[in-house]
Enzyme design. Structure first.
Site, PDB file in Angstrom:
ATOM      1  N   ARG A  92     110.116  10.188  62.223  1.00 17.60           N
ATOM      2  CA  ARG A  92     109.929   9.201  61.165  1.00 17.60           C
ATOM      3  C   ARG A  92     108.444   8.862  61.084  1.00 17.60           C
ATOM      4  O   ARG A  92     107.861   8.400  62.066  1.00 17.60           O
ATOM      5  CB  ARG A  92     110.759   7.950  61.458  1.00 17.60           C
ATOM      6  CG  ARG A  92     110.556   6.824  60.457  1.00 17.60           C
ATOM      7  CD  ARG A  92     111.488   5.646  60.738  1.00 17.60           C
ATOM      8  NE  ARG A  92     111.260   4.579  59.791  1.00 17.60           N
ATOM      9  CZ  ARG A  92     110.605   3.444  60.074  1.00 17.60           C
ATOM     10  NH1 ARG A  92     110.127   3.219  61.293  1.00 17.60           N
ATOM     11  NH2 ARG A  92     110.427   2.523  59.141  1.00 17.60           N
ATOM     12  N   HIS A 136     104.547   1.529  54.724  1.00 17.90           N
ATOM     13  CA  HIS A 136     104.468   0.857  56.026  1.00 17.90           C
ATOM     14  C   HIS A 136     103.167   0.051  56.032  1.00 17.90           C
ATOM     15  O   HIS A 136     102.282   0.260  56.848  1.00 17.90           O
ATOM     16  CB  HIS A 136     104.531   1.887  57.154  1.00 17.90           C
ATOM     17  CG  HIS A 136     104.929   1.329  58.492  1.00 17.90           C
ATOM     18  ND1 HIS A 136     106.013   1.786  59.209  1.00 17.90           N
ATOM     19  CD2 HIS A 136     104.383   0.362  59.261  1.00 17.90           C
ATOM     20  CE1 HIS A 136     106.115   1.138  60.351  1.00 17.90           C
ATOM     21  NE2 HIS A 136     105.130   0.257  60.408  1.00 17.90           N
ATOM     22  N   GLU A 181     110.208  -2.867  56.922  1.00 18.24           N
ATOM     23  CA  GLU A 181     110.111  -4.274  57.297  1.00 18.24           C
ATOM     24  C   GLU A 181     109.415  -5.141  56.242  1.00 18.24           C
ATOM     25  O   GLU A 181     108.324  -5.689  56.479  1.00 18.24           O
ATOM     26  CB  GLU A 181     109.378  -4.413  58.640  1.00 18.24           C
ATOM     27  CG  GLU A 181     110.069  -3.668  59.776  1.00 18.24           C
ATOM     28  CD  GLU A 181     109.354  -3.830  61.119  1.00 18.24           C
ATOM     29  OE1 GLU A 181     108.244  -4.370  61.139  1.00 18.24           O
ATOM     30  OE2 GLU A 181     109.911  -3.411  62.136  1.00 18.24           O
ATOM     31  N   ASN A 310     115.566  -1.891  62.370  1.00 17.12           N
ATOM     32  CA  ASN A 310     114.557  -2.035  63.423  1.00 17.12           C
ATOM     33  C   ASN A 310     114.941  -3.221  64.283  1.00 17.12           C
ATOM     34  O   ASN A 310     115.266  -4.294  63.760  1.00 17.12           O
ATOM     35  CB  ASN A 310     113.164  -2.273  62.836  1.00 17.12           C
ATOM     36  CG  ASN A 310     112.590  -1.036  62.177  1.00 17.12           C
ATOM     37  OD1 ASN A 310     113.244   0.005  62.104  1.00 17.12           O
ATOM     38  ND2 ASN A 310     111.364  -1.140  61.692  1.00 17.12           N
ATOM     39  N   TYR A 312     113.917  -5.379  67.995  1.00 14.43           N
ATOM     40  CA  TYR A 312     113.099  -5.588  69.189  1.00 14.43           C
ATOM     41  C   TYR A 312     113.593  -6.744  70.045  1.00 14.43           C
ATOM     42  O   TYR A 312     113.533  -6.695  71.252  1.00 14.43           O
ATOM     43  CB  TYR A 312     111.631  -5.811  68.805  1.00 14.43           C
ATOM     44  CG  TYR A 312     110.994  -4.545  68.255  1.00 14.43           C
ATOM     45  CD1 TYR A 312     110.427  -3.616  69.108  1.00 14.43           C
ATOM     46  CD2 TYR A 312     111.009  -4.264  66.890  1.00 14.43           C
ATOM     47  CE1 TYR A 312     109.871  -2.431  68.625  1.00 14.43           C
ATOM     48  CE2 TYR A 312     110.464  -3.084  66.398  1.00 14.43           C
ATOM     49  CZ  TYR A 312     109.901  -2.178  67.272  1.00 14.43           C
ATOM     50  OH  TYR A 312     109.369  -0.996  66.793  1.00 14.43           O
ATOM     51  N   GLU A 376     113.670   1.930  64.356  1.00  9.27           N
ATOM     52  CA  GLU A 376     112.667   1.563  65.375  1.00  9.27           C
ATOM     53  C   GLU A 376     113.335   0.768  66.479  1.00  9.27           C
ATOM     54  O   GLU A 376     114.146  -0.123  66.218  1.00  9.27           O
ATOM     55  CB  GLU A 376     111.550   0.680  64.809  1.00  9.27           C
ATOM     56  CG  GLU A 376     110.523   1.388  63.988  1.00  9.27           C
ATOM     57  CD  GLU A 376     109.413   0.451  63.536  1.00  9.27           C
ATOM     58  OE1 GLU A 376     109.114  -0.538  64.237  1.00  9.27           O
ATOM     59  OE2 GLU A 376     108.862   0.710  62.456  1.00  9.27           O
TER      60      GLU A 376
END
Ligand code: IFM
Length: 471
Positions: A92, A136, A181, A310, A312, A376
């Site tokens: 990606r 991005h 995002e 994504n 985290y 991600e």
């Protein structure tokens, strides 16, 4: 999209204790243009908002910028060879808009398209699926000068750019992401200003969020017009499960507003084709709804083939705080983020592996049938280079393993997750943190540009090869 050459040893795939993933599960790695390419200004690349921002004193730690980064523009063949050696099946990456349209409008610069064409060809030669993201965060500065994402026009410019890239690469790329995002682009870029373009404008940041979503919705058909019929088109959102610190009305309300701004403001209109009533009310309170035209929500709801997730960390929040400076949650400046005492990664984010399972299962429950990729997930830690050059990053490998187990559990609970892209292939420019935060599974010595796979990279490659986690 499936990994065509997925080399799953059947014996391993059939060993239940080894936590096998579904056949064809795509094991990938991820990067983005500004974070690794360098070669700023080369071959006609225009100036992006991140060039301007990172060259503004005080905006990025240690005055770092992406002028050289990991020099991937020159070393992409080496990086593709590295991925192939590690055994990953997907890559990606993002396209730098200012390499295609230096001023954000007009015809494509063939030199920019040619770079991504060469990158895609070298991936395909090695049997690695290219997974392309169009945006991005490196908006052409010329568009920012005309209002950036606070201006409705930028959504239409984005769709034109999407069409140019799709016309050039649609014959070879089967996995298309519009935005990465948009929460960050809108609320870090225009809300608290810690990202480019660095504006502090709560109402403007909510308008930017809408225009980003509109750009996504306009880009989907623009991509499909030239992409292969079996191409998949989607969007990547960054999700954070949010829990209230207590059952008090104030804490529940705080959790509701953060979840609304972080998760549902973006996901619901994309998947359902309309903003939920409480999101509209929030717009109404903070910036009004004059910027939302009648047909917009239908455009934003253009059917997508997948959702990029994504992940985290997660949040626990409480109400009743004092607004403390600009916030990336416009209209929730009073919310306090509670320290749960969980272990943290090097960038300070609490580690909550099960949060990923919960998030995936929630998306599956709220939007049944939605196909997902983890686009991600990964961790920054301080690495130690041993005397013999090895990097034994057991902490990063443990983070990845814990999250992969969470993905596996989510699949067992019904979530339709088709692949996982590890963030990140290379140490890179971590935005406002500069090069101090290393997310790569491959170490980059930014002086010599030497690449050294860390222990986590080798471990991840073995998991990809087995299509299973070890016992
Ligand atoms: O490096 C970033 C990436 O660009 C977007 N998602 C989060 C990563 C870690 O902060």
């Amino acid at each position: 999209m499936t990994a065509e050459n997925d080399p799953v040893p059947t014996a391993l795939a059939r060993t239940p204790a080894a936590a096998s993933f579904p056949p064809g599960f795509l094991w990938g790695v991820a990067t983005s243009a500004y974070q690794i390419e360098g070669a700023a200004g080369r071959d006609g690349r225009g100036v992006s908002i991140w060039d301007t921002f990172s060259h503004t004193p005080g905006k990025v730690a240690n005055g770092h910028n992406g002028d050289v980064a990991a020099d991937h523009y020159e070393r992409y063949e080496q990086d593709v060879a590295l991925m192939s050696e590690l055994g990953v099946g997907g890559y990606r990456f993002s396209v730098a808009w200012p390499r295609i349209q230096p001023d954000g409008r007009g015809p494509a610069d063939p030199r920019g398209l040619d770079f991504y064409g060469r990158l895609v060809d070298s991936l395909l030669e090695k049997g690695i699926q290219p997974a392309l993201t169009l945006y991005h965060w490196d908006l052409p500065q010329a568009l920012e000068d005309r209002g950036g994402w606070r201006s409705r026009d930028t959504a239409f410019r984005f769709a034109e750019y999407a069409q140019l890239v799709s016309e050039a690469l649609g014959d070879r790329v089967k996995f298309w992401g519009t935005l990465n995002e948009p929460w960050c682009a809108a609320f870090l870029g225009y809300g608290n200003g810690i990202h480019a373009p660095g504006a502090v404008d709560p109402a403007g940041s909510l308008r930017a969020a809408h225009h980003l979503l509109l750009g996504h919705g306009l880009a989907v058909p623009a991509i499909r017009a030239s992409a292969a019929p079996d191409a998949e088109v989607g969007i990547t959102l960054n999700f954070y499960p949010v829990d209230a610190d207590s059952g008090s009305t104030a804490d529940l309300d705080a959790a509701h507003r953060i979840d609304l701004l972080q998760n549902r403001l973006f996901l619901d209109p994309v998947v359902e084709g309309s903003y939920p009533a409480d999101v509209r009310e929030h717009f109404e309170r903070v910036c009004g709804t004059g910027h939302i035209e009648t047909a917009d929500e239908k455009i934003i709801g253009a059917p997508v083939d997948f959702l990029g997730v994504n992940y985290y960390t997660s949040y626990r929040v409480a109400g009743g705080g004092e607004p403390d400076g600009p916030s990336p949650w416009p209209g929730a400046e009073d919310v306090r983020f509670i320290d749960r005492g969980l272990p943290r990664t090097g960038i300070g984010w609490e580690i909550d592996e099960d949060g990923l399972r919960r998030q995936l299962v929630r998306i599956h429950r709220d939007h049944p049938g939605l196909k997902m990729y983890i686009t991600e997930n990964g961790a920054a830690f301080d690495d130690t280079v041993e005397a013999d050059g090895r990097i034994e990053d057991a902490d990063r490998a443990a983070y990845i393993e814990g999250h992969l187990r969470a993905v596996h559990r989510a699949i067992e609970e019904g979530a339709d997750v088709r692949g996982y892209f590890l963030w990140s292939l290379l140490d890179n420019f971590e935005w406002a943190e500069g090069y101090g935060m290393r997310f790569g599974v491959v170490r980059v010595d930014f002086e010599s540009q030497q690449r050294t796979p860390k222990r986590s990279a080798l471990w991840y490659g073995s998991v990809a090869l087995a299509n299973a986690l070890p016992d």
